[in-house]
Design a protein around this motif. Sequence first.
Motif, PDB file in Angstrom:
ATOM      1  N   GLU A 114       0.720  -1.122   0.106  1.00 38.57           N
ATOM      2  CA  GLU A 114      -0.246  -0.028  -0.072  1.00 38.57           C
ATOM      3  C   GLU A 114       0.770   1.354  -0.046  1.00 38.57           C
ATOM      4  OE1 GLU A 114      -2.330   0.679   3.620  1.00 38.57           O
ATOM      5  OE2 GLU A 114      -0.735  -0.042   4.965  1.00 38.57           O
ATOM      6  N   LEU A 115       1.803   1.235   0.678  1.00 36.21           N
ATOM      7  CA  LEU A 115       2.888   2.444   0.787  1.00 36.21           C
ATOM      8  C   LEU A 115       3.452   2.611  -0.742  1.00 36.21           C
ATOM      9  CD1 LEU A 115       4.878   2.462   4.227  1.00 36.21           C
ATOM     10  CD2 LEU A 115       2.590   3.721   3.406  1.00 36.21           C
ATOM     11  N   MET A 116       3.818   1.739  -1.429  1.00 34.88           N
ATOM     12  CA  MET A 116       4.213   1.728  -2.699  1.00 34.88           C
ATOM     13  C   MET A 116       3.149   2.265  -3.637  1.00 34.88           C
ATOM     14  SD  MET A 116       7.586   1.260  -3.140  1.00 34.88           S
ATOM     15  CE  MET A 116       7.829   0.862  -4.767  1.00 34.88           C
ATOM     16  N   LEU A 117       1.789   1.805  -3.528  1.00 33.30           N
ATOM     17  CA  LEU A 117       0.790   2.134  -4.312  1.00 33.30           C
ATOM     18  C   LEU A 117       0.355   3.678  -4.036  1.00 33.30           C
ATOM     19  CD1 LEU A 117      -1.910   1.590  -5.603  1.00 33.30           C
ATOM     20  CD2 LEU A 117      -2.862   0.803  -3.656  1.00 33.30           C
ATOM     21  N   VAL A 118       0.413   4.327  -2.811  1.00 34.11           N
ATOM     22  CA  VAL A 118       0.086   5.466  -2.355  1.00 34.11           C
ATOM     23  C   VAL A 118       1.275   6.218  -3.137  1.00 34.11           C
ATOM     24  CG1 VAL A 118       0.072   7.137  -0.913  1.00 34.11           C
ATOM     25  CG2 VAL A 118      -1.080   5.058  -0.563  1.00 34.11           C
ATOM     26  N   ARG A 119       2.466   5.956  -3.086  1.00 29.11           N
ATOM     27  CA  ARG A 119       3.409   6.852  -3.546  1.00 29.11           C
ATOM     28  C   ARG A 119       3.454   6.840  -5.185  1.00 29.11           C
ATOM     29  NH1 ARG A 119       8.744   8.114  -1.668  1.00 29.11           N
ATOM     30  NH2 ARG A 119      10.171   8.568  -3.309  1.00 29.11           N
ATOM     31  N   THR A 120       2.921   5.788  -5.748  1.00 39.10           N
ATOM     32  CA  THR A 120       3.029   5.602  -7.128  1.00 39.10           C
ATOM     33  C   THR A 120       2.066   5.722  -8.074  1.00 39.10           C
ATOM     34  OG1 THR A 120       4.790   3.829  -6.693  1.00 39.10           O
ATOM     35  CG2 THR A 120       4.023   3.911  -9.015  1.00 39.10           C
ATOM     36  N   ALA A 121       0.736   5.190  -7.633  1.00 41.38           N
ATOM     37  CA  ALA A 121      -0.431   5.261  -8.409  1.00 41.38           C
ATOM     38  C   ALA A 121      -0.909   6.708  -9.079  1.00 41.38           C
ATOM     39  CB  ALA A 121      -1.625   4.699  -7.434  1.00 41.38           C
ATOM     40  N   GLY A 122      -0.767   7.772  -8.147  1.00 37.46           N
ATOM     41  CA  GLY A 122      -1.102   8.912  -8.670  1.00 37.46           C
ATOM     42  C   GLY A 122      -0.179   9.464  -9.842  1.00 37.46           C
ATOM     43  N   PHE A 153      -3.843  -2.338  -9.708  1.00 38.73           N
ATOM     44  CA  PHE A 153      -2.827  -2.362  -8.661  1.00 38.73           C
ATOM     45  C   PHE A 153      -3.411  -3.795  -7.934  1.00 38.73           C
ATOM     46  CE2 PHE A 153      -1.397   1.519  -9.803  1.00 38.73           C
ATOM     47  CZ  PHE A 153      -0.142   1.502  -9.382  1.00 38.73           C
ATOM     48  N   LEU A 154      -2.431  -4.680  -7.566  1.00 43.15           N
ATOM     49  CA  LEU A 154      -2.755  -5.809  -6.872  1.00 43.15           C
ATOM     50  C   LEU A 154      -2.166  -5.805  -5.531  1.00 43.15           C
ATOM     51  CD1 LEU A 154      -2.768  -8.864  -9.169  1.00 43.15           C
ATOM     52  CD2 LEU A 154      -4.984  -7.465  -8.304  1.00 43.15           C
ATOM     53  N   PRO A 155      -2.673  -6.223  -4.426  1.00 45.98           N
ATOM     54  CA  PRO A 155      -2.103  -6.078  -3.302  1.00 45.98           C
ATOM     55  C   PRO A 155      -0.914  -7.346  -3.010  1.00 45.98           C
ATOM     56  CG  PRO A 155      -4.145  -7.496  -2.804  1.00 45.98           C
ATOM     57  CD  PRO A 155      -3.955  -6.838  -4.162  1.00 45.98           C
ATOM     58  N   GLU A 156      -0.180  -7.441  -1.933  1.00 45.84           N
ATOM     59  CA  GLU A 156       1.042  -8.386  -2.117  1.00 45.84           C
ATOM     60  C   GLU A 156       0.706  -9.912  -1.791  1.00 45.84           C
ATOM     61  OE1 GLU A 156       4.857  -5.786  -0.622  1.00 45.84           O
ATOM     62  OE2 GLU A 156       3.130  -5.845   0.626  1.00 45.84           O
ATOM     63  N   THR A 157      -0.489 -10.450  -2.005  1.00 47.55           N
ATOM     64  CA  THR A 157      -1.117 -11.470  -1.769  1.00 47.55           C
ATOM     65  C   THR A 157      -0.310 -12.544  -2.682  1.00 47.55           C
ATOM     66  OG1 THR A 157      -3.004 -11.230  -3.178  1.00 47.55           O
ATOM     67  CG2 THR A 157      -3.164 -10.677  -0.752  1.00 47.55           C
ATOM     68  N   LEU A 158       0.155 -12.223  -3.476  1.00 47.53           N
ATOM     69  CA  LEU A 158       0.713 -13.004  -4.551  1.00 47.53           C
ATOM     70  C   LEU A 158       2.344 -13.250  -4.555  1.00 47.53           C
ATOM     71  CD1 LEU A 158      -1.089 -12.250  -7.912  1.00 47.53           C
ATOM     72  CD2 LEU A 158      -1.692 -14.261  -6.395  1.00 47.53           C
ATOM     73  N   GLU A 159       2.673 -12.193  -3.449  1.00 51.39           N
ATOM     74  CA  GLU A 159       4.010 -12.108  -3.174  1.00 51.39           C
ATOM     75  C   GLU A 159       4.913 -13.672  -2.794  1.00 51.39           C
ATOM     76  OE1 GLU A 159       7.227  -9.276  -0.682  1.00 51.39           O
ATOM     77  OE2 GLU A 159       5.265  -9.852   0.188  1.00 51.39           O
ATOM     78  N   GLY A 160       6.000 -13.924  -3.445  1.00 52.60           N
ATOM     79  CA  GLY A 160       6.652 -15.083  -3.179  1.00 52.60           C
ATOM     80  C   GLY A 160       6.118 -16.435  -3.926  1.00 52.60           C
ATOM     81  N   GLY A 161       5.346 -16.144  -4.608  1.00 58.17           N
ATOM     82  CA  GLY A 161       4.710 -16.895  -5.703  1.00 58.17           C
ATOM     83  C   GLY A 161       5.120 -16.775  -7.260  1.00 58.17           C
ATOM     84  N   PRO A 162       4.611 -17.717  -8.048  1.00 58.79           N
ATOM     85  CA  PRO A 162       5.106 -17.492  -9.500  1.00 58.79           C
ATOM     86  C   PRO A 162       4.191 -16.694 -10.310  1.00 58.79           C
ATOM     87  CG  PRO A 162       3.668 -19.436  -9.201  1.00 58.79           C
ATOM     88  CD  PRO A 162       3.820 -18.831  -7.751  1.00 58.79           C
ATOM     89  N   ALA A 163       3.646 -15.552  -9.498  1.00 55.77           N
ATOM     90  CA  ALA A 163       2.712 -14.598 -10.136  1.00 55.77           C
ATOM     91  C   ALA A 163       3.337 -14.018 -11.560  1.00 55.77           C
ATOM     92  CB  ALA A 163       2.295 -13.647  -9.407  1.00 55.77           C
ATOM     93  N   LEU A 164       4.760 -13.494 -11.551  1.00 52.58           N
ATOM     94  CA  LEU A 164       5.345 -13.229 -12.955  1.00 52.58           C
ATOM     95  C   LEU A 164       5.454 -14.212 -13.983  1.00 52.58           C
ATOM     96  CD1 LEU A 164       7.964 -10.757 -11.074  1.00 52.58           C
ATOM     97  CD2 LEU A 164       5.916 -10.050 -12.260  1.00 52.58           C
ATOM     98  N   ARG A 165       5.694 -15.260 -13.425  1.00 52.52           N
ATOM     99  CA  ARG A 165       6.300 -16.355 -14.347  1.00 52.52           C
ATOM    100  C   ARG A 165       4.737 -16.706 -14.974  1.00 52.52           C
ATOM    101  NH1 ARG A 165       8.908 -21.774 -12.287  1.00 52.52           N
ATOM    102  NH2 ARG A 165      10.715 -20.667 -12.519  1.00 52.52           N
ATOM    103  N   GLN A 166       3.595 -16.770 -14.188  1.00 53.71           N
ATOM    104  CA  GLN A 166       2.271 -17.024 -15.137  1.00 53.71           C
ATOM    105  C   GLN A 166       1.731 -16.217 -15.625  1.00 53.71           C
ATOM    106  OE1 GLN A 166       0.213 -18.526 -11.211  1.00 53.71           O
ATOM    107  NE2 GLN A 166       1.459 -20.261 -10.986  1.00 53.71           N
ATOM    108  N   GLY A 167       2.256 -14.932 -15.601  1.00 53.69           N
ATOM    109  CA  GLY A 167       1.632 -13.713 -16.441  1.00 53.69           C
ATOM    110  C   GLY A 167       0.418 -13.118 -15.577  1.00 53.69           C
TER     111      GLY A 167
END
Length: 302
Positions: free
Chosen positions: A100-108, A125-139
């Motif tokens: 959320e802090l990166m979101l607030v800093r970046t989104a506007g 923007f998605l929350p960090e719920t996918l962090e540590g998983g293969p979200a980037l690999r899976q597209g």
Amino acid sequence: MDLNLLRALDALLQENSVTRAAERLGTSPAAVSRMLARLRRAVEDPLLVRAGQGLVPTPRALELREEVGALLRGCDSVLRPGAGFDPVHLDRTFTVQAGELMLVRTAGALAERMRAEAPRVDVVFLPETLEGGPALRQGLVDVELGVLGHLDPEVRTRRLMSVPLVGLARGGHPLFDARRITARRFAAADHIGVSRRGKRLGPIDTALAALGLKRRVAVVVPSHTGAMLLARDSDLITLVPADWLSDTIAALGLRTFPIPLELAPLELGMAWHPRNAADPGHRWFREHVAAAVLGAGPHATE
């Protein structure tokens, strides 16, 4: 057909000469003669025939001249990196995973950039719920922002910022009664932990333990927003990145203070999958994401 043969055919039909075609192609006349023989077999036509000291095209060769030229121009356009890319025509949705802090800093700032250059580009923007998983690999995610860890080995990254942490408390907190906030007084205050997974301990506790001190994490919340609101209404203290959301902190009646410990700063970066590395639209978007982050504070670094 071999693309090199098409280039040879184009040169031959433009020059009507094996020697000049060879010069144009940067090869030998013997090599061009061999390619001409292959072309004649392929199209079942002599293409160029002897006329005195030179060569003249056959009717079939004249038919092919413009067609081959157009085909090669099309191939060159397709194979040229980023050929014809114009963000104003980009109609696409990009997905960014960020805390959320990166979101607030970046989104506007990012939204303003998209509106100015690519009005048909949307950002999710998605929350960090996918962090540590293969979200980037899976597209599932185009770009990940924040503290990068547990990424798949092929994922590419770019370091964006190094940000120190500061303490945060309500303006009237007893901590501010003293001239200096010592490590002992810092440890004696009740703390708010911020963790999506409910973690209570971290680098702060390690640094305190090295001094023979221990803090009490009285409350753990999943977001910095919740921590800031709780700190506003209590004598609990929390941590935030330095020089981050200063207007919001002031509006909430909060104050920051230096943490009296030796702590490593947060290393924030951007990650993406190599499948998108050379895509002109994705590359353009990544540059704007980085600029939106880097343009927002004094700790930005390339």
